[in-house]
Design a protein around this motif. Structure first.
Motif, PDB file in Angstrom:
ATOM      1  N   ASP A 143     -15.919  25.746   1.110  1.00 19.09           N
ATOM      2  CA  ASP A 143     -14.840  26.413   0.372  1.00 19.09           C
ATOM      3  C   ASP A 143     -14.069  27.358   1.293  1.00 19.09           C
ATOM      4  O   ASP A 143     -12.837  27.414   1.260  1.00 19.09           O
ATOM      5  CB  ASP A 143     -15.435  27.176  -0.814  1.00 19.09           C
ATOM      6  CG  ASP A 143     -14.354  27.757  -1.719  1.00 19.09           C
ATOM      7  OD1 ASP A 143     -13.509  26.965  -2.205  1.00 19.09           O
ATOM      8  OD2 ASP A 143     -14.340  28.982  -1.923  1.00 19.09           O
ATOM      9  N   ALA A 144     -14.786  28.073   2.136  1.00 24.56           N
ATOM     10  CA  ALA A 144     -14.128  28.996   3.086  1.00 24.56           C
ATOM     11  C   ALA A 144     -13.287  28.215   4.092  1.00 24.56           C
ATOM     12  O   ALA A 144     -12.173  28.635   4.449  1.00 24.56           O
ATOM     13  CB  ALA A 144     -15.184  29.824   3.817  1.00 24.56           C
ATOM     14  N   ALA A 145     -13.806  27.063   4.521  1.00 28.22           N
ATOM     15  CA  ALA A 145     -13.059  26.233   5.471  1.00 28.22           C
ATOM     16  C   ALA A 145     -11.784  25.691   4.830  1.00 28.22           C
ATOM     17  O   ALA A 145     -10.735  25.599   5.477  1.00 28.22           O
ATOM     18  CB  ALA A 145     -13.937  25.090   5.975  1.00 28.22           C
ATOM     19  N   GLN A 146     -11.880  25.328   3.524  1.00 22.55           N
ATOM     20  CA  GLN A 146     -10.699  24.837   2.809  1.00 22.55           C
ATOM     21  C   GLN A 146      -9.606  25.908   2.743  1.00 22.55           C
ATOM     22  O   GLN A 146      -8.419  25.627   2.965  1.00 22.55           O
ATOM     23  CB  GLN A 146     -11.093  24.408   1.392  1.00 22.55           C
ATOM     24  CG  GLN A 146     -11.868  23.099   1.333  1.00 22.55           C
ATOM     25  CD  GLN A 146     -12.323  22.772  -0.073  1.00 22.55           C
ATOM     26  OE1 GLN A 146     -12.649  23.683  -0.857  1.00 22.55           O
ATOM     27  NE2 GLN A 146     -12.366  21.500  -0.406  1.00 22.55           N
ATOM     28  N   HIS A 147     -10.013  27.133   2.432  1.00 20.29           N
ATOM     29  CA  HIS A 147      -9.045  28.227   2.340  1.00 20.29           C
ATOM     30  C   HIS A 147      -8.417  28.525   3.701  1.00 20.29           C
ATOM     31  O   HIS A 147      -7.206  28.803   3.792  1.00 20.29           O
ATOM     32  CB  HIS A 147      -9.722  29.486   1.776  1.00 20.29           C
ATOM     33  CG  HIS A 147      -9.889  29.451   0.285  1.00 20.29           C
ATOM     34  ND1 HIS A 147     -11.020  28.936  -0.316  1.00 20.29           N
ATOM     35  CD2 HIS A 147      -9.053  29.837  -0.724  1.00 20.29           C
ATOM     36  CE1 HIS A 147     -10.891  29.021  -1.640  1.00 20.29           C
ATOM     37  NE2 HIS A 147      -9.698  29.564  -1.914  1.00 20.29           N
ATOM     38  N   ALA A 148      -9.218  28.471   4.756  1.00 23.87           N
ATOM     39  CA  ALA A 148      -8.694  28.720   6.102  1.00 23.87           C
ATOM     40  C   ALA A 148      -7.666  27.653   6.484  1.00 23.87           C
ATOM     41  O   ALA A 148      -6.615  27.957   7.070  1.00 23.87           O
ATOM     42  CB  ALA A 148      -9.838  28.751   7.116  1.00 23.87           C
ATOM     43  N   LEU A 149      -7.969  26.409   6.125  1.00 23.13           N
ATOM     44  CA  LEU A 149      -7.043  25.311   6.413  1.00 23.13           C
ATOM     45  C   LEU A 149      -5.734  25.486   5.643  1.00 23.13           C
ATOM     46  O   LEU A 149      -4.641  25.277   6.178  1.00 23.13           O
ATOM     47  CB  LEU A 149      -7.675  23.965   6.039  1.00 23.13           C
ATOM     48  CG  LEU A 149      -8.257  23.108   7.156  1.00 23.13           C
ATOM     49  CD1 LEU A 149      -8.858  21.834   6.597  1.00 23.13           C
ATOM     50  CD2 LEU A 149      -7.190  22.769   8.197  1.00 23.13           C
ATOM     51  N   GLU A 150      -5.873  25.872   4.363  1.00 18.09           N
ATOM     52  CA  GLU A 150      -4.689  26.046   3.527  1.00 18.09           C
ATOM     53  C   GLU A 150      -3.809  27.174   4.071  1.00 18.09           C
ATOM     54  O   GLU A 150      -2.585  27.050   4.129  1.00 18.09           O
ATOM     55  CB  GLU A 150      -5.122  26.351   2.094  1.00 18.09           C
ATOM     56  CG  GLU A 150      -3.965  26.431   1.112  1.00 18.09           C
ATOM     57  CD  GLU A 150      -4.455  26.577  -0.321  1.00 18.09           C
ATOM     58  OE1 GLU A 150      -3.607  26.827  -1.187  1.00 18.09           O
ATOM     59  OE2 GLU A 150      -5.678  26.452  -0.566  1.00 18.09           O
ATOM     60  N   HIS A 151      -4.441  28.255   4.497  1.00 20.15           N
ATOM     61  CA  HIS A 151      -3.698  29.398   5.027  1.00 20.15           C
ATOM     62  C   HIS A 151      -2.943  29.030   6.309  1.00 20.15           C
ATOM     63  O   HIS A 151      -1.834  29.511   6.570  1.00 20.15           O
ATOM     64  CB  HIS A 151      -4.663  30.557   5.294  1.00 20.15           C
ATOM     65  CG  HIS A 151      -3.990  31.784   5.829  1.00 20.15           C
ATOM     66  ND1 HIS A 151      -3.194  32.598   5.042  1.00 20.15           N
ATOM     67  CD2 HIS A 151      -3.989  32.324   7.082  1.00 20.15           C
ATOM     68  CE1 HIS A 151      -2.733  33.582   5.784  1.00 20.15           C
ATOM     69  NE2 HIS A 151      -3.201  33.454   7.019  1.00 20.15           N
ATOM     70  N   ALA A 152      -3.563  28.128   7.129  1.00 23.87           N
ATOM     71  CA  ALA A 152      -2.952  27.739   8.410  1.00 23.87           C
ATOM     72  C   ALA A 152      -2.000  26.556   8.267  1.00 23.87           C
ATOM     73  O   ALA A 152      -1.407  26.115   9.263  1.00 23.87           O
ATOM     74  CB  ALA A 152      -4.040  27.395   9.421  1.00 23.87           C
ATOM     75  N   GLY A 153      -1.839  26.030   7.045  1.00 21.80           N
ATOM     76  CA  GLY A 153      -0.969  24.866   6.840  1.00 21.80           C
ATOM     77  C   GLY A 153      -1.580  23.574   7.345  1.00 21.80           C
ATOM     78  O   GLY A 153      -0.863  22.595   7.614  1.00 21.80           O
ATOM     79  N   GLY A 154      -2.900  23.543   7.463  1.00 17.82           N
ATOM     80  CA  GLY A 154      -3.580  22.383   8.034  1.00 17.82           C
ATOM     81  C   GLY A 154      -3.609  21.161   7.130  1.00 17.82           C
ATOM     82  O   GLY A 154      -3.743  20.039   7.616  1.00 17.82           O
ATOM     83  N   TRP A 155      -3.458  21.372   5.810  1.00 19.38           N
ATOM     84  CA  TRP A 155      -3.528  20.224   4.900  1.00 19.38           C
ATOM     85  C   TRP A 155      -2.353  19.268   5.103  1.00 19.38           C
ATOM     86  O   TRP A 155      -2.466  18.064   4.842  1.00 19.38           O
ATOM     87  CB  TRP A 155      -3.582  20.698   3.446  1.00 19.38           C
ATOM     88  CG  TRP A 155      -4.888  21.341   3.100  1.00 19.38           C
ATOM     89  CD1 TRP A 155      -5.095  22.644   2.737  1.00 19.38           C
ATOM     90  CD2 TRP A 155      -6.178  20.717   3.101  1.00 19.38           C
ATOM     91  NE1 TRP A 155      -6.426  22.883   2.522  1.00 19.38           N
ATOM     92  CE2 TRP A 155      -7.122  21.711   2.738  1.00 19.38           C
ATOM     93  CE3 TRP A 155      -6.642  19.448   3.388  1.00 19.38           C
ATOM     94  CZ2 TRP A 155      -8.480  21.453   2.640  1.00 19.38           C
ATOM     95  CZ3 TRP A 155      -7.998  19.182   3.298  1.00 19.38           C
ATOM     96  CH2 TRP A 155      -8.907  20.171   2.919  1.00 19.38           C
ATOM     97  N   SER A 156      -1.241  19.783   5.556  1.00 18.53           N
ATOM     98  CA  SER A 156      -0.101  18.893   5.807  1.00 18.53           C
ATOM     99  C   SER A 156      -0.322  18.032   7.052  1.00 18.53           C
ATOM    100  O   SER A 156       0.328  16.992   7.209  1.00 18.53           O
ATOM    101  CB  SER A 156       1.180  19.723   5.989  1.00 18.53           C
ATOM    102  OG  SER A 156       1.070  20.570   7.125  1.00 18.53           O
ATOM    103  N   VAL A 157      -1.232  18.455   7.910  1.00 21.17           N
ATOM    104  CA  VAL A 157      -1.507  17.717   9.141  1.00 21.17           C
ATOM    105  C   VAL A 157      -2.566  16.646   8.931  1.00 21.17           C
ATOM    106  O   VAL A 157      -2.534  15.585   9.558  1.00 21.17           O
ATOM    107  CB  VAL A 157      -1.973  18.696  10.253  1.00 21.17           C
ATOM    108  CG1 VAL A 157      -2.299  17.955  11.537  1.00 21.17           C
ATOM    109  CG2 VAL A 157      -0.910  19.759  10.503  1.00 21.17           C
ATOM    110  N   LYS A 158      -3.486  16.889   7.993  1.00 15.60           N
ATOM    111  CA  LYS A 158      -4.637  15.992   7.840  1.00 15.60           C
ATOM    112  C   LYS A 158      -4.251  14.549   7.529  1.00 15.60           C
ATOM    113  O   LYS A 158      -4.851  13.614   8.081  1.00 15.60           O
ATOM    114  CB  LYS A 158      -5.589  16.525   6.768  1.00 15.60           C
ATOM    115  CG  LYS A 158      -6.941  15.787   6.773  1.00 15.60           C
ATOM    116  CD  LYS A 158      -7.932  16.454   5.861  1.00 15.60           C
ATOM    117  CE  LYS A 158      -9.301  15.789   5.988  1.00 15.60           C
ATOM    118  NZ  LYS A 158      -9.262  14.341   5.741  1.00 15.60           N
ATOM    119  N   PRO A 159      -3.253  14.281   6.662  1.00 15.34           N
ATOM    120  CA  PRO A 159      -2.888  12.874   6.426  1.00 15.34           C
ATOM    121  C   PRO A 159      -2.442  12.159   7.706  1.00 15.34           C
ATOM    122  O   PRO A 159      -2.730  10.972   7.882  1.00 15.34           O
ATOM    123  CB  PRO A 159      -1.737  12.976   5.415  1.00 15.34           C
ATOM    124  CG  PRO A 159      -1.958  14.277   4.724  1.00 15.34           C
ATOM    125  CD  PRO A 159      -2.513  15.188   5.766  1.00 15.34           C
TER     126      PRO A 159
END
Length: 491
Positions: free
Chosen positions: A119-135
């Motif tokens: 859960d902490a890793a998910q929030h860190a990714l969201e804060h850094a805009g990482g979810w747009s990169v994962k696809p």
């Protein structure tokens, strides 16, 4: 739109300049093939473009905010972790967050502490805009065709090249720099690479001696020859025709110049009366001609490769009966029956990691199979070219690798001075005492060929011999293999 522009760039490392007044502009959407002989400075030019090398003189202008990614010439890079870790490693801090998230997600399995960490890793990714990169990461990994959790260290050389290219592409560069990208790729891997590069929308500057690869991909050819860059619009075949015409014109102009210079040298040495009345402008012109002749850089010659033939081997070179071999639980050869006769020319193809080199070692008798029988023929004299060039001593000089301290080597039954022999393989005197570690990939390949061909052979075993060879040397090697009357095994 111009991505990068080189203006009047000069670069040297003590000898003749690798780049002299170099001019180059790379536009968005271009796929430029950089060609030239081994050792002319193509990799150094890529390093100037990427910013790894600062030129001695001239300007390198990059578009503001330009993103570049580079795939180097070296076959592999040491790297720990999985394929996923290697690919996202090209994304900096975002890549580290994606790596952490991926690692934790594999070990959750209902563990409360792991769920909280995820859960902490998910929030860190969201804060850094990482979810747009994962696809984008998932899409590129899917095209690589290697499981994301496979260990990078256990991949074949070709598979590592695929992963490193994915690592370069995942950052969405504007300019992609590729140095011998087809090295160590199997046939399917080269087709995969061609598809990838064709669909890439940025600019591409690539070095390659693979004629078919260049012909299919390049929208423009840029040649590096004697420090100068020359641009040739069109495909590779068009470049070859125009280049030949240019060389013929250059040769004719040089012959006219040398004839005129010789005439002027005769004039300046005329008797005392002629010297009293000579034209001072003509004298100045002669001095300029002398300087121009002294500064002329001759085109690198063509290698002279001769394969010394040993006495004929026995009629049957090797027979394999029911041969099988495995690494752990992974079989690479199963129940192989095979007879190789004198004069056979056998091409061995297949995907990276399938066991081609293993088969060669079994054929050579240097590796015992797990099961089956290997019957070697009589009077075999084998020359083995290994793709990793392990027969070369990295710390020894070019000279010592071939001659081992001797002044002469036997070539085709005739003694040759080793320096003269190495010049046949395009090693100038100042390069002959360099350590192998200082050589380019193409120079190492030429050195290994020089070392092998000091011994007569009736069986040639060549494992990826074309890697890093320039096109002229490759074509010469092909010609020599065509007339070799012994047995050839070729990967």
């Amino acid at each position: 739109m111009t991505l990068i522009r080189l203006t009047d760039v000069q670069l040297g490392f003590g000898g003749p300049d690798l780049l002299t007044g170099a001019e180059l502009a790379v536009e968005a959407g271009e796929r430029i093939a950089l060609v030239g002989r081994n050792g002319t400075g193509k990799s150094s030019l890529l390093a100037v473009v990427s910013g790894e090398l600062i030129p001695d003189h001239g300007r390198v202008q990059r578009r503001q905010g330009l993103r570049m990614a580079k795939l180097s010439q070296t076959a592999v890079e040491p790297m720990d972790g999985s394929v996923f870790d290697a690919v996202v490693g090209g994304l900096g801090q975002t890549g580290q967050l994606l790596r952490d998230y991926h690692r934790i997600s594999l070990s959750v399995a209902g563990d409360a502490a792991a769920i909280a960490e995820l859960d902490a890793a998910q929030h860190a990714l969201e804060h850094a805009g990482g979810w747009s990169v994962k696809p984008r990461v998932d899409s590129i990994l899917d095209r690589v065709g290697i499981g994301p959790d496979a260990l990078y260290s256990e991949l074949s050389g070709g598979e590592k090249r695929r992963v490193l290219l994915a690592r370069a592409l995942v950052s969405e560069p504007d300019l992609l720099l590729l140095d011998e990208p087809t090295n160590h790729l199997d046939i399917d891997g080269i087709a995969w690479l061609e598809s990838f590069v064709t669909e890439f929308r940025g600019g591409v500057l690539f070095v390659s001696h693979d004629r078919a690869f260049v012909d299919r991909l390049a929208t423009r050819i840029v040649e590096l020859d004697r420090g100068k860059l020359t641009s040739w619009p069109g495909d590779y075949q068009t470049y070859l025709r125009r280049k030949q015409a240019q060389l013929e014109a250059e040769t004719a102009a040089a012959e006219r110049f040398d004839k005129k210079l010789a005439q002027e040298e005769v004039w300046i040495r005329q008797g005392i009366q002629a010297r009293r009345t000579r034209n001072e402008g003509r004298v100045k012109s002669l001095k300029a001609m002398r300087e121009a002749r002294a500064a002329r850089r001759l085109r690198t010659g063509t290698a002279r490769i001769n394969i010394g033939a040993a006495a004929a081997s026995g009629k049957q070179v090797v027979e394999l009966v029911g041969v099988s071999h495995a690494y752990g639980t992974d079989p690479v050869i199963q129940d192989l029956d095979c007879i190789v006769m004198r004069g056979d020319r056998i091409g061995i193809i297949g995907p990276n990691g399938i066991g081609k080199t293993t088969l060669l070692r079994i054929l050579l008798g240097t590796l015992l199979p797990d099961r089956g029988e290997v019957r070697l023929g009589t009077r075999l004299s084998v020359a083995y070219f290994d793709q990793h060039r392990e027969q070369l001593d990295e710390t020894a000089t070019v000279l010592d690798n071939v001659a081992g301290g001797r002044e002469r080597v036997d070539v085709g039954g005739q003694p040759r001075h080793v320096i003269s022999y190495l010049q046949d393989f395009l090693f100038p005197p100042e390069r002959i005492r360099s350590p192998v570690s200082a050589l380019s990939g193409g120079e190492r390949n030429r050195l290994l060929l020089a070392k092998l061909f000091t011994r007569p052979a009736n069986v040639l075993v060549l494992d990826e011999p074309t890697i890093d060879l320039d096109i002229e040397t490759l074509e010469l090697l092909e010609e020599r293999l065509m007339v070799f009357d012994g047995t050839v095994w070729l990967v």
